[in-house]
Structures are given as C-alpha cells and as structure tokens.
Design a protein around this motif. Structure first.
Motif, PDB file in Angstrom:
ATOM      1  N   TYR A 161       0.835  -1.196   0.000  1.00 19.01           N
ATOM      2  CA  TYR A 161       0.000   0.000   0.000  1.00 19.01           C
ATOM      3  C   TYR A 161       0.868   1.244   0.000  1.00 19.01           C
ATOM      4  O   TYR A 161       1.808   1.359   0.779  1.00 19.01           O
ATOM      5  CB  TYR A 161      -0.890   0.007   1.246  1.00 19.01           C
ATOM      6  N   THR A 162       0.552   2.160  -0.885  1.00 21.22           N
ATOM      7  CA  THR A 162       1.168   3.473  -0.864  1.00 21.22           C
ATOM      8  C   THR A 162       0.063   4.498  -0.756  1.00 21.22           C
ATOM      9  O   THR A 162      -1.022   4.314  -1.292  1.00 21.22           O
ATOM     10  CB  THR A 162       2.006   3.741  -2.130  1.00 21.22           C
ATOM     11  N   MET A 163       0.357   5.561  -0.076  1.00 23.02           N
ATOM     12  CA  MET A 163      -0.646   6.579   0.182  1.00 23.02           C
ATOM     13  C   MET A 163      -1.076   7.258  -1.115  1.00 23.02           C
ATOM     14  O   MET A 163      -0.257   7.571  -1.964  1.00 23.02           O
ATOM     15  CB  MET A 163      -0.069   7.613   1.158  1.00 23.02           C
ATOM     16  N   ALA A 164      -2.361   7.463  -1.293  1.00 21.32           N
ATOM     17  CA  ALA A 164      -2.895   8.153  -2.464  1.00 21.32           C
ATOM     18  C   ALA A 164      -2.563   9.622  -2.359  1.00 21.32           C
ATOM     19  O   ALA A 164      -2.418  10.143  -1.269  1.00 21.32           O
ATOM     20  CB  ALA A 164      -4.403   7.950  -2.550  1.00 21.32           C
ATOM     21  N   PRO A 165      -2.388  10.366  -3.362  1.00 20.44           N
ATOM     22  CA  PRO A 165      -2.518   9.973  -4.751  1.00 20.44           C
ATOM     23  C   PRO A 165      -1.207   9.391  -5.263  1.00 20.44           C
ATOM     24  O   PRO A 165      -0.236  10.095  -5.451  1.00 20.44           O
ATOM     25  CB  PRO A 165      -2.850  11.271  -5.452  1.00 20.44           C
ATOM     26  N   GLY A 166      -1.203   8.137  -5.478  1.00 23.31           N
ATOM     27  CA  GLY A 166      -0.015   7.456  -5.977  1.00 23.31           C
ATOM     28  C   GLY A 166       0.269   7.833  -7.418  1.00 23.31           C
ATOM     29  O   GLY A 166      -0.371   8.709  -8.001  1.00 23.31           O
ATOM     30  N   PHE A 167       1.184   7.167  -7.984  1.00 23.70           N
ATOM     31  CA  PHE A 167       1.555   7.444  -9.362  1.00 23.70           C
ATOM     32  C   PHE A 167       0.988   6.367 -10.259  1.00 23.70           C
ATOM     33  O   PHE A 167       0.820   5.227  -9.856  1.00 23.70           O
ATOM     34  CB  PHE A 167       3.091   7.473  -9.495  1.00 23.70           C
ATOM     35  N   TYR A 168       0.708   6.735 -11.464  1.00 22.92           N
ATOM     36  CA  TYR A 168       0.225   5.771 -12.442  1.00 22.92           C
ATOM     37  C   TYR A 168       1.415   5.281 -13.251  1.00 22.92           C
ATOM     38  O   TYR A 168       2.116   6.062 -13.881  1.00 22.92           O
ATOM     39  CB  TYR A 168      -0.818   6.403 -13.366  1.00 22.92           C
ATOM     40  N   HIS A 169       1.660   3.992 -13.174  1.00 24.18           N
ATOM     41  CA  HIS A 169       2.706   3.375 -13.959  1.00 24.18           C
ATOM     42  C   HIS A 169       2.010   2.413 -14.910  1.00 24.18           C
ATOM     43  O   HIS A 169       1.518   1.372 -14.483  1.00 24.18           O
ATOM     44  CB  HIS A 169       3.699   2.628 -13.072  1.00 24.18           C
ATOM     45  N   GLY A 170       1.976   2.739 -16.167  1.00 24.80           N
ATOM     46  CA  GLY A 170       1.183   2.011 -17.150  1.00 24.80           C
ATOM     47  C   GLY A 170       1.534   0.561 -17.330  1.00 24.80           C
ATOM     48  O   GLY A 170       0.796  -0.322 -16.898  1.00 24.80           O
ATOM     49  N   CYS A 171       2.618   0.249 -17.954  1.00 28.38           N
ATOM     50  CA  CYS A 171       2.948  -1.119 -18.313  1.00 28.38           C
ATOM     51  C   CYS A 171       4.001  -1.676 -17.358  1.00 28.38           C
ATOM     52  O   CYS A 171       5.192  -1.667 -17.657  1.00 28.38           O
ATOM     53  CB  CYS A 171       3.460  -1.182 -19.755  1.00 28.38           C
ATOM     54  N   VAL A 172       3.542  -2.145 -16.209  1.00 23.25           N
ATOM     55  CA  VAL A 172       4.450  -2.755 -15.241  1.00 23.25           C
ATOM     56  C   VAL A 172       3.845  -4.074 -14.799  1.00 23.25           C
ATOM     57  O   VAL A 172       2.632  -4.240 -14.775  1.00 23.25           O
ATOM     58  CB  VAL A 172       4.706  -1.857 -14.011  1.00 23.25           C
ATOM     59  N   PRO A 173       4.677  -5.036 -14.460  1.00 23.00           N
ATOM     60  CA  PRO A 173       4.118  -6.303 -13.967  1.00 23.00           C
ATOM     61  C   PRO A 173       3.470  -6.118 -12.601  1.00 23.00           C
ATOM     62  O   PRO A 173       3.948  -5.348 -11.771  1.00 23.00           O
ATOM     63  CB  PRO A 173       5.328  -7.222 -13.877  1.00 23.00           C
ATOM     64  N   VAL A 174       2.390  -6.826 -12.373  1.00 27.45           N
ATOM     65  CA  VAL A 174       1.664  -6.763 -11.100  1.00 27.45           C
ATOM     66  C   VAL A 174       2.380  -7.652 -10.103  1.00 27.45           C
ATOM     67  O   VAL A 174       2.774  -8.762 -10.409  1.00 27.45           O
ATOM     68  CB  VAL A 174       0.202  -7.214 -11.297  1.00 27.45           C
ATOM     69  N   GLN A 175       2.544  -7.155  -8.879  1.00 30.94           N
ATOM     70  CA  GLN A 175       3.236  -7.936  -7.849  1.00 30.94           C
ATOM     71  C   GLN A 175       2.300  -8.908  -7.180  1.00 30.94           C
ATOM     72  O   GLN A 175       1.223  -8.634  -6.862  1.00 30.94           O
ATOM     73  CB  GLN A 175       3.820  -6.999  -6.785  1.00 30.94           C
TER      74      GLN A 175
END
Length: 167
Positions: free
Chosen positions: A153-167
């Motif tokens: 979890y990261t505090m909103a407003p997080g960053f949008y990273h488009g094409c990254v693998p999901v952990q």
C-alpha cells in the motif's frame, strides 16, 4: 490571474480559519469521548479474536475504538442497542461461569465463551458474534499497520505506472 492558484489560496485560507483549535494534535488521550463505557471489554474481545503474536493484535491496532465509532456512527438505534445487549450478555456469562470479568479471564476461557456465543442457537447471539467478528476483521484489514506491512500500500494519490508487472 491564474484561476487554479487563486482557488488553492482561497481554500487554504478558508481551511485554516475554519479548523477549530481543538482539532490540533488528536490522539487517544486527548479524545476520551471516543472511548465508551465498554471499551475495556471490547478491547479484550477483539484481542481474543485476533491475538497479539509476532505482529500486533487487534487491540494494539485500536480495533475496539474503530468498532465503537462504527457502532455509534453507522448503526441504527435498534442495532446499537442489540450490540450493547450482546456485550452485556457476554460480560454476564463471564461473571456467571468464571466469577471474573471478561478482560480478566485467561485466553482459553475467553475463546471458550466466544465459541459458545458463535455456536449459540439463539439468533441474536449468533448475529451479534458475526457482526463483532466482521467488524474486528474489517478494522484490522483496514489498519495502517496491515496495509503498509502486509499489503503493498502506498498513500494516495499514488503514481500511475502504465505497463508494469503486477506484484
């Protein structure tokens, strides 16, 4: 003039003047109104449901305060009364069966009382336990500790990273 900066400055001025003095430095000690008369009993119950191990238990996280607030703010008067009746019934069972208050019982005795409440044939007792257990789990899973330590979890407003693998 830049409309965005004007609105930001205006909201900053209005926000700081509208915030009352009592709202600064909130903590458990400065807000005793958050702790109701059954806070100790509720703390012992949530600690029996999610006990402290190598990770903090539900009471350490403050699940009992969350449950008190949810009952007070989000339930109807009838549901609040049913919840309070369930707490009182559990406290009276502890006094009747063990001649001690519920928080003073050993963990095995607490678990046996909660198990008997869960397996009760009375629908209101069973419903009370389901609601209490659900609120305990919900408060634990939405706590800062659980979200930051066990969920990525990261505090909103997080960053949008488009094409990254999901952990």
């Amino acid at each position: 003039m830049n409309r965005r900066s004007a609105l930001k400055n205006l909201s900053l001025v209005l926000g700081t003047t509208a915030l009352p003095n009592w709202a600064y430095q909130w903590n458990k000690q400065s807000l005793p109104a958050f702790q109701g008369p059954n806070s100790e009993l509720l703390g012992a119950i949530v600690n029996a449901i999610i006990p402290e191990t190598d990770s903090p238990g539900a009471k350490t996280i403050g699940a009992h305060l969350y449950i008190e607030r949810m009952v007070k703010d989000c339930m109807s008067q009838e549901d609040q009364q049913a919840f309070q009746n369930g707490l009182q019934k559990l406290a009276s069972w502890a006094n009747k069966n063990y001649q001690k208050a519920f928080p003073l019982l050993s963990s095995q005795e607490q678990i046996s009382l909660l198990t008997s409440l869960q397996n009760s044939t009375q629908p209101e007792e069973n419903q009370f336990f389901k609601r209490l257990k659900g609120l305990t789990i919900a408060s634990y899973l939405s706590s800062e500790y659980f979200l930051t330590q066990h969920r990525n979890y990261t505090m909103a407003p997080g960053f949008y990273h488009g094409c990254v693998p999901v952990q």
